[in-house]
Design an enzyme around this catalytic site. Structure first.
Site, PDB file in Angstrom:
ATOM      1  N   SER A  93       0.677  -1.215   0.163  1.00  0.00           N
ATOM      2  CA  SER A  93       0.013  -0.019  -0.063  1.00  0.00           C
ATOM      3  C   SER A  93       0.812   1.350  -0.055  1.00  0.00           C
ATOM      4  CB  SER A  93      -1.028   0.073   1.091  1.00  0.00           C
ATOM      5  OG  SER A  93      -0.205  -0.113   2.407  1.00  0.00           O
ATOM      6  N   ASN A 114      -2.233  -2.538  13.426  1.00  0.00           N
ATOM      7  CA  ASN A 114      -3.711  -2.642  13.385  1.00  0.00           C
ATOM      8  C   ASN A 114      -4.196  -1.409  14.107  1.00  0.00           C
ATOM      9  OD1 ASN A 114      -3.209  -4.809  11.983  1.00  0.00           O
ATOM     10  ND2 ASN A 114      -4.511  -6.125  13.454  1.00  0.00           N
ATOM     11  N   THR A 173     -40.369  25.692  -9.983  1.00  0.00           N
ATOM     12  CA  THR A 173     -40.762  24.476  -9.543  1.00  0.00           C
ATOM     13  C   THR A 173     -40.859  23.794 -10.979  1.00  0.00           C
ATOM     14  OG1 THR A 173     -43.182  24.851  -9.677  1.00  0.00           O
ATOM     15  CG2 THR A 173     -41.900  25.272  -7.424  1.00  0.00           C
ATOM     16  N   SER A 208     -13.825  26.891 -26.898  1.00  0.00           N
ATOM     17  CA  SER A 208     -13.955  25.573 -27.805  1.00  0.00           C
ATOM     18  C   SER A 208     -12.932  25.664 -28.769  1.00  0.00           C
ATOM     19  CB  SER A 208     -15.130  25.528 -28.323  1.00  0.00           C
ATOM     20  OG  SER A 208     -15.324  24.738 -29.379  1.00  0.00           O
ATOM     21  N   GLU A 221     -19.234  22.462 -14.470  1.00  0.00           N
ATOM     22  CA  GLU A 221     -19.376  21.020 -14.985  1.00  0.00           C
ATOM     23  C   GLU A 221     -18.669  19.924 -14.580  1.00  0.00           C
ATOM     24  OE1 GLU A 221     -20.055  21.154 -19.424  1.00  0.00           O
ATOM     25  OE2 GLU A 221     -19.079  23.247 -19.137  1.00  0.00           O
TER      26      GLU A 221
HETATM   27  N1  ARG Z   1      -1.173  -1.279   5.500  1.00  0.00           N
HETATM   28  C1  ARG Z   1      -2.219  -1.873   6.387  1.00  0.00           C
HETATM   29  C2  ARG Z   1      -3.356  -1.147   6.461  1.00  0.00           C
HETATM   30  O1  ARG Z   1      -3.623  -0.170   5.535  1.00  0.00           O
HETATM   31  C3  ARG Z   1      -1.791  -1.825   7.870  1.00  0.00           C
HETATM   32  C4  ARG Z   1      -2.205  -2.522   8.882  1.00  0.00           C
HETATM   33  C5  ARG Z   1      -1.683  -4.012   8.391  1.00  0.00           C
HETATM   34  N2  ARG Z   1      -2.165  -5.053   9.449  1.00  0.00           N
HETATM   35  C6  ARG Z   1      -1.958  -6.358   9.480  1.00  0.00           C
HETATM   36  N3  ARG Z   1      -2.188  -6.891  10.365  1.00  0.00           N
HETATM   37  N4  ARG Z   1      -1.604  -6.956   8.107  1.00  0.00           N
HETATM   38  O2  ARG Z   1      -4.499  -1.456   6.751  1.00  0.00           O
END
Ligand code: ARG
Length: 461
Positions: free
Chosen positions: A27, A114, A159, A281, A294
């Protein structure tokens, strides 16, 4: 490059992670947005750990120095983000051990990614919501200023997109003021649910170290701490709630956009937007397109879509944390950026809206917009409302045949529909008479609009 075993959990593993699994699961490309919040959380966590004697003060010193160095590397764009380290948390932790040695390995004591990620998102969102509220307020003030300027400007109110009754343009603008004021209120009210600290929940069950969560919360400026570790690491309702609020803002901006687009067309010609907010345009030399409204109307779909993504992301997850939650970030970040940018550009654009007062007025004269006023006039002279409705219906039908507005009838013509009609009728069926008559709280008379603006200014102080 040949994969090696991940050094953060390599102990249990015999084989390295598959190369594409690593790419698929990472990520870091998007969660590095959280980097500085991650460091802020780590500083507070480490400080608390040393206060409860889980870390020595020498260790704390090295950790803080290391985190400070990493912060500088990140802000100076010198940090080397690695996909092998999956996410922002592991990238920073791993670098910390590089720069400060063994104490770096102790930072994660009593913590899990977590509760760490749940904390980071909340720190991020807390900051962003503050900035977003400022943009809502800028827009609210711009609406009040324009309403003040246009309180006497008369336009047709609609309306069914059919001319209905004359209204003050200022009053119409204040309708949006009310919408965005409620949006601001929603953001403010939901803020306390964002500003709650999950840290200390660890993986899901809490931790066996003697942590002081109140202290960490104090260091991070959280209003309160979460009361159930399982809930705290798993639910993302605060992000969903924000995105729902953002969707409502976008819906309001989109309705406003739709009107600006219609109003600036050659068929309406109610307003003009400055060149600086329009484009031309490449083929039709006459064109001036209202791109900004828009685009804002178009971007509404993204935020609504993000809301659906987050709701769907959450709905099937058993407690507690699941990797699914890594998917919360892109929809949330995109909603934050979109809403901020759209509000900002609207707050900049609203003061530039120029009303074409004459066109608005002329348009309000079309479509028998004061027919209700004529009916009310007859009721005040003693006719029952249903009968009055019928009389005016006949007058409108005559007007359509003769191609005349009610206000263009002479007194004899008017009298022919009902003998109760006298000369004073012209005060009532004029556009000015019509709007001035609606002189009650929430009505469209310029006097009321003036009062609404004053009250509005007070309400957002
Ligand atoms: N990159 C993970 C997320 O965004 C972080 C937490 C990951 N925790 C785990 N137990 N794999 O949720």
């Amino acid at each position: 490059m040949k994969s090696e075993k991940n050094h953060l959990w390599g102990g249990r593993f015999k084989e390295p992670t598959d190369e594409f699994v690593k790419i698929f699961g990472a990520s870091i490309s998007f969660d590095k947005v959280l980097a500085l919040y991650d460091i802020e959380g780590s500083i507070a966590h480490a400080t608390m750990l040393s206060e409860v004697n889980v870390l020595s003060s020498a260790e704390l010193k090295l950790i803080l120095k290391g985190l400070d160095q990493i912060k500088n590397e990140i802000t100076n764009n010198q940090f080397n983000w690695s996909i092998d380290l999956e996410d922002v948390h592991m990238n920073i932790e791993s670098r910390l051990t590089e720069v400060c040695g063994d104490p770096g390995k102790k930072l994660h004591t009593g913590r899990s990614r977590n509760d760490q990620v749940a904390t980071d998102i909340r720190l991020y969102l807390r900051d962003q919501v503050r900035l977003i509220i400022l943009e809502v307020e800028r827009l609210l003030n711009a609406l009040l200023d324009l309403a003040e300027h246009e309180k006497e400007t008369i336009m047709p109110g609609f309306t069914h997109l059919q001319a209905a009754q004359p209204i003050s343009f200022g009053h119409h603008l204040l309708a949006y003021f009310e919408m965005f004021k409620r949006d601001r209120e929603r953001l403010q009210e939901s803020f306390k649910r964002i500003n709650t600290m999950p840290l200390g929940s660890a993986a899901l069950a809490g931790t066996s170290y003697p942590i002081d969560r109140e202290r960490t919360a104090e260091l991070l400026g959280f209003e309160r701490i979460s009361l159930n570790s399982i809930d705290a690491v798993s639910d993302r309702d605060f992000a969903i709630e924000f995105t729902a609020n953002a969707s409502l803002i976008m819906m309001h901006l989109s309705r406003f956009s739709e009107e600006l687009i219609l109003w600036s067309s050659a068929q309406f010609e109610f307003i003009s937007l400055p060149d600086s907010f329009c484009t031309g345009s490449s083929i039709m030399p006459q064109k001036k397109n209202p791109d900004i409204p828009e685009l804002v109307r178009g971007k509404t779909g993204r935020v609504t879509g993000n809301l659906m993504s987050l709701l769907t992301l959450m709905k099937g997850q058993p407690l507690a944390y699941n990797k699914d939650n890594q998917e919360d970030k892109e929809p949330l970040f995109d909603s934050v950026d979109t809403i901020y940018n759209c509000l900002r550009i609207f707050a900049d654009m609203v003061p530039t809206i120029e009303a074409n007062k004459d066109n608005m007025y002329r348009s309000a004269l079309k479509g028998y917009t004061t027919a209700t006023d004529l009916a009310d006039y007859l009721v005040k002279k003693g006719l029952a409302f249903r009968d009055a409705h019928n009389v005016v219906g006949k007058a409108v039908s005559y007007g359509l045949k003769e191609n005349k507005d009610l206000s263009e009838f002479n007194i004899e013509e008017l009298k022919s529909f009902n003998s109760l009609i006298e000369k004073d009728v012209f005060d009532v069926i004029s556009l000015e008479g019509s709007i001035n008559a609606r002189n009650h709280l929430g009505g469209t008379s310029p006097k009321q609009v003036s009062m609404a603006i004053k009250a509005g200014r007070k309400s957002i102080k």
